[in-house]
Every structure is written in C-alpha cells, then in structure tokens.
Design a protein around this motif. Structure first.
Motif, PDB file in Angstrom:
ATOM      1  N   ALA A 164       0.807  -1.220   0.000  1.00  0.00           N
ATOM      2  CA  ALA A 164       0.000   0.000   0.000  1.00  0.00           C
ATOM      3  C   ALA A 164       0.831   1.257   0.000  1.00  0.00           C
ATOM      4  CB  ALA A 164      -0.918   0.008   1.221  1.00  0.00           C
ATOM      5  N   SER A 165       2.149   1.127   0.205  1.00  0.00           N
ATOM      6  CA  SER A 165       2.992   2.315   0.317  1.00  0.00           C
ATOM      7  C   SER A 165       3.319   2.919  -1.026  1.00  0.00           C
ATOM      8  CB  SER A 165       4.293   1.962   1.046  1.00  0.00           C
ATOM      9  OG  SER A 165       5.048   1.070   0.259  1.00  0.00           O
ATOM     10  N   GLU A 166       3.243   2.142  -2.110  1.00  0.00           N
ATOM     11  CA  GLU A 166       3.630   2.652  -3.407  1.00  0.00           C
ATOM     12  C   GLU A 166       2.503   3.444  -4.042  1.00  0.00           C
ATOM     13  OE1 GLU A 166       7.231   1.036  -2.691  1.00  0.00           O
ATOM     14  OE2 GLU A 166       6.544   2.608  -4.042  1.00  0.00           O
ATOM     15  N   ILE A 174      -1.340  -4.203 -17.430  1.00  0.00           N
ATOM     16  CA  ILE A 174      -1.063  -2.815 -17.798  1.00  0.00           C
ATOM     17  C   ILE A 174      -1.560  -2.569 -19.215  1.00  0.00           C
ATOM     18  CG2 ILE A 174       0.736  -1.092 -18.148  1.00  0.00           C
ATOM     19  CD1 ILE A 174       2.409  -2.509 -16.080  1.00  0.00           C
ATOM     20  N   SER A 175      -2.581  -1.755 -19.327  1.00  0.00           N
ATOM     21  CA  SER A 175      -3.117  -1.398 -20.638  1.00  0.00           C
ATOM     22  C   SER A 175      -2.392  -0.173 -21.169  1.00  0.00           C
ATOM     23  CB  SER A 175      -4.612  -1.122 -20.528  1.00  0.00           C
ATOM     24  OG  SER A 175      -4.845   0.030 -19.727  1.00  0.00           O
ATOM     25  N   LEU A 176      -2.638   0.144 -22.430  1.00  0.00           N
ATOM     26  CA  LEU A 176      -2.041   1.333 -23.029  1.00  0.00           C
ATOM     27  C   LEU A 176      -2.512   2.592 -22.292  1.00  0.00           C
ATOM     28  CD1 LEU A 176      -0.286   2.505 -25.320  1.00  0.00           C
ATOM     29  CD2 LEU A 176      -2.357   2.590 -26.729  1.00  0.00           C
ATOM     30  N   ARG A 177      -3.788   2.645 -21.983  1.00  0.00           N
ATOM     31  CA  ARG A 177      -4.322   3.818 -21.280  1.00  0.00           C
ATOM     32  C   ARG A 177      -3.705   3.936 -19.894  1.00  0.00           C
ATOM     33  NH1 ARG A 177     -10.719   4.374 -20.832  1.00  0.00           N
ATOM     34  NH2 ARG A 177     -10.379   4.572 -23.094  1.00  0.00           N
ATOM     35  N   TYR A 178      -3.581   2.813 -19.215  1.00  0.00           N
ATOM     36  CA  TYR A 178      -2.998   2.829 -17.874  1.00  0.00           C
ATOM     37  C   TYR A 178      -1.531   3.252 -17.922  1.00  0.00           C
ATOM     38  CZ  TYR A 178      -2.018   1.296 -13.102  1.00  0.00           C
ATOM     39  OH  TYR A 178      -1.660   1.265 -11.790  1.00  0.00           O
ATOM     40  N   ALA A 179      -0.817   2.818 -18.955  1.00  0.00           N
ATOM     41  CA  ALA A 179       0.585   3.215 -19.103  1.00  0.00           C
ATOM     42  C   ALA A 179       0.711   4.722 -19.276  1.00  0.00           C
ATOM     43  CB  ALA A 179       1.208   2.499 -20.302  1.00  0.00           C
ATOM     44  N   ALA A 180      -0.290   5.343 -19.895  1.00  0.00           N
ATOM     45  CA  ALA A 180      -0.264   6.792 -20.083  1.00  0.00           C
ATOM     46  C   ALA A 180      -0.672   7.541 -18.819  1.00  0.00           C
ATOM     47  CB  ALA A 180      -1.187   7.186 -21.238  1.00  0.00           C
ATOM     48  N   ILE A 181      -1.407   6.866 -17.919  1.00  0.00           N
ATOM     49  CA  ILE A 181      -1.833   7.502 -16.672  1.00  0.00           C
ATOM     50  C   ILE A 181      -0.756   7.401 -15.592  1.00  0.00           C
ATOM     51  CG2 ILE A 181      -3.510   7.348 -14.773  1.00  0.00           C
ATOM     52  CD1 ILE A 181      -5.584   6.489 -16.822  1.00  0.00           C
ATOM     53  N   LEU A 236       0.771   9.606 -11.749  1.00  0.00           N
ATOM     54  CA  LEU A 236       0.798   9.079 -10.393  1.00  0.00           C
ATOM     55  C   LEU A 236       2.206   8.983  -9.837  1.00  0.00           C
ATOM     56  CD1 LEU A 236      -1.732   6.134 -10.937  1.00  0.00           C
ATOM     57  CD2 LEU A 236      -2.235   8.440 -10.113  1.00  0.00           C
ATOM     58  N   LEU A 237       3.168   8.732 -10.710  1.00  0.00           N
ATOM     59  CA  LEU A 237       4.519   8.417 -10.260  1.00  0.00           C
ATOM     60  C   LEU A 237       5.525   9.556 -10.418  1.00  0.00           C
ATOM     61  CD1 LEU A 237       4.721   4.805 -11.730  1.00  0.00           C
ATOM     62  CD2 LEU A 237       4.348   5.455  -9.350  1.00  0.00           C
ATOM     63  N   GLN A 238       5.101  10.643 -11.052  1.00  0.00           N
ATOM     64  CA  GLN A 238       5.988  11.790 -11.180  1.00  0.00           C
ATOM     65  C   GLN A 238       6.397  12.273  -9.781  1.00  0.00           C
ATOM     66  OE1 GLN A 238       8.024  13.904 -13.800  1.00  0.00           O
ATOM     67  NE2 GLN A 238       6.063  13.405 -14.717  1.00  0.00           N
ATOM     68  N   PRO A 239       7.691  12.464  -9.520  1.00  0.00           N
ATOM     69  CA  PRO A 239       8.095  13.006  -8.210  1.00  0.00           C
ATOM     70  C   PRO A 239       7.768  14.495  -8.143  1.00  0.00           C
ATOM     71  CG  PRO A 239      10.024  12.664  -9.605  1.00  0.00           C
ATOM     72  CD  PRO A 239       8.850  12.120 -10.363  1.00  0.00           C
ATOM     73  N   TRP A 240       6.539  14.786  -7.776  1.00  0.00           N
ATOM     74  CA  TRP A 240       6.022  16.144  -7.899  1.00  0.00           C
ATOM     75  C   TRP A 240       6.744  17.145  -7.019  1.00  0.00           C
ATOM     76  CZ3 TRP A 240       3.586  17.362 -12.040  1.00  0.00           C
ATOM     77  CH2 TRP A 240       2.797  16.421 -12.693  1.00  0.00           C
ATOM     78  N   GLY A 241       7.290  16.698  -5.902  1.00  0.00           N
ATOM     79  CA  GLY A 241       8.072  17.607  -5.079  1.00  0.00           C
ATOM     80  C   GLY A 241       9.279  18.142  -5.827  1.00  0.00           C
ATOM     81  N   MET A 242       9.964  17.256  -6.533  1.00  0.00           N
ATOM     82  CA  MET A 242      11.118  17.658  -7.325  1.00  0.00           C
ATOM     83  C   MET A 242      10.701  18.506  -8.520  1.00  0.00           C
ATOM     84  SD  MET A 242      13.268  14.080  -7.261  1.00  0.00           S
ATOM     85  CE  MET A 242      13.820  13.373  -5.704  1.00  0.00           C
ATOM     86  N   VAL A 243       9.596  18.127  -9.145  1.00  0.00           N
ATOM     87  CA  VAL A 243       9.100  18.907 -10.277  1.00  0.00           C
ATOM     88  C   VAL A 243       8.678  20.301  -9.815  1.00  0.00           C
ATOM     89  CG1 VAL A 243       7.340  19.028 -12.075  1.00  0.00           C
ATOM     90  CG2 VAL A 243       8.424  16.842 -11.549  1.00  0.00           C
TER      91      VAL A 243
END
Length: 221
Positions: free
Chosen positions: A103-105, A117-124, A128-135
């Motif tokens: 649950a931590s990820e 993993i579908s194509l749509r999910y790969a694009a989403i 979710l995984l972008q390190p937004w703090g760094m961005v």
C-alpha cells in the motif's frame, strides 16, 4: 538556474518508483508501444509545468530582490525542507519495518502484474509516479528563466531530456535489443525493489539540502 535544473533533472530521472513501473510497462505485452505512451505522458507533465510557469511570468524573470523573486526563493527553501522531511519519513518507515508494504507505493496494485497494464494505464502512470516535489522545485527555478536568452531556452529543453533520460535509454534498449534488455531490466527491477528506500532517501535528502542552502544563500546575498 542551469545548475539547479540539471541537478533536479538528475534527481527526477533517477527516482526509483517510476523506473520500476516503467520496467513493468516494457515487460508487458506490447511494451514498446506502451513505453512510448508512458514517455509522452511523462514529458507532457514536465512541459505543462514549465508552460504554466512561463505563462505566469511572461518569460521574463522577476527583478532581483523584488517580492516575486523573494517569494520564489522562499518557495525553493520550503520545497527543500519538504524533501528533507520526506527523506526522514522514508528512513523512519524503513526502520519501522514497513518498507515493503504494497500500500505504500503510488502505483495501484495491478501495476505489479505486467499483463494487467493497458495502453491507457501506461499513459496515466506518469501522473501518479511523477516526483512532484522535485518537479515543483523545477517550477520554482523556471520562474527565473529569461526566454529571450537562448541559453535559458536550451536549459529548459535539456532539463526535460535529462529528467526523461533513464526512460528513453530503457525504451531504446528494448527496441534494439529486446531479449538482452528484458533480462537486464528485470534484474534492475529486482535490485531496485531491494534498494529503493535508500535511493529515495539519498536523492530527496541531497536535493533538499541543495535547495535549502542555495535558497538561503540567495535570500541573504
């Protein structure tokens, strides 16, 4: 600005969680095509953040020691402190023995199954995984960009490429040498599964210390 963007880009591209997810994307059926969707969505996030900042500033940096300039420097320090705090949180989390809880990820559970993993999910996933703090740290840095200076424009392009470089290398490797790439990337995923927490701690701590020290220097200069 250029040094800050380069360091932030390196931290983003080396952040373990999106790398691990991207390996699963490539390992799924039609992985190369899904990898392209992942990379395009990843780049779109970076470009969107830069574009929003440029729209706000008009491509002109605030005057030195002005209120907007000071606000950007304070924001950089705050983000740096946040990254340091997050690094400490991850360290304590490992110490409590909770590092391997599913649950931590950020990625939902079905990402652990390549077939799911579908194509749509790969694009989403990049959202979710972008390190937004760094961005966010990059966004604050872009406030000081002068788009009338070609060097600054090049720096923004280089930042996007550096922040995406790990994904691009893995994608190209899978295209030109799929069997060897699959074997090595699977090993990379397994290695990151065991060592992701120290990597996250180190990246967040080092980048956080840089942002705080550099921001405080600018504020007191």
């Amino acid at each position: 600005m250029v040094v800050d963007l380069l360091l932030i880009g390196l931290a983003v591209t080396l952040f373990p969680l999106p790398v691990m997810a991207f390996v699963l994307v490539l390992a799924s059926p039609g992985g190369v095509r899904k990898g392209v969707a992942f990379i395009l969505a990843w780049l779109a996030c970076l470009v969107a953040v830069i574009g929003i900042v440029v729209l706000i500033t008009g491509g002109q940096p605030p005057a030195p020691r002005s209120a907007p300039s000071r606000a950007a420097q304070v924001a950089s320090v705050v983000i740096g402190l946040g990254l340091i705090g997050y690094a400490e949180y991850r360290r304590r989390r490992v110490h409590r023995g909770a590092a391997d809880r599913a649950a931590s990820e950020k990625a939902p559970r079905k990402a652990s199954s390549p077939d799911g993993i579908s194509l749509r999910y790969a694009a989403i996933l990049p959202l979710l995984l972008q390190p937004w703090g760094m961005v966010s740290a990059a966004a604050v840095t872009v406030v000081h960009a002068d788009l009338s200076d070609t060097g600054n424009v090049v720096a923004l392009v280089v930042f996007c490429l550096v922040a995406t470089s790990t994904l691009l290398v893995m994608e190209l490797w899978m295209v030109f040498s799929p069997e060897r790439a699959h074997h090595i990337l699977t090993g990379l995923h397994d290695w990151l599964t065991r060592h992701k927490e120290p990597a996250i701690f180190a990246l967040c701590l080092l980048l956080g210390l840089w942002l705080v020290s550099h921001g405080l220097y600018e504020l007191t200069a």
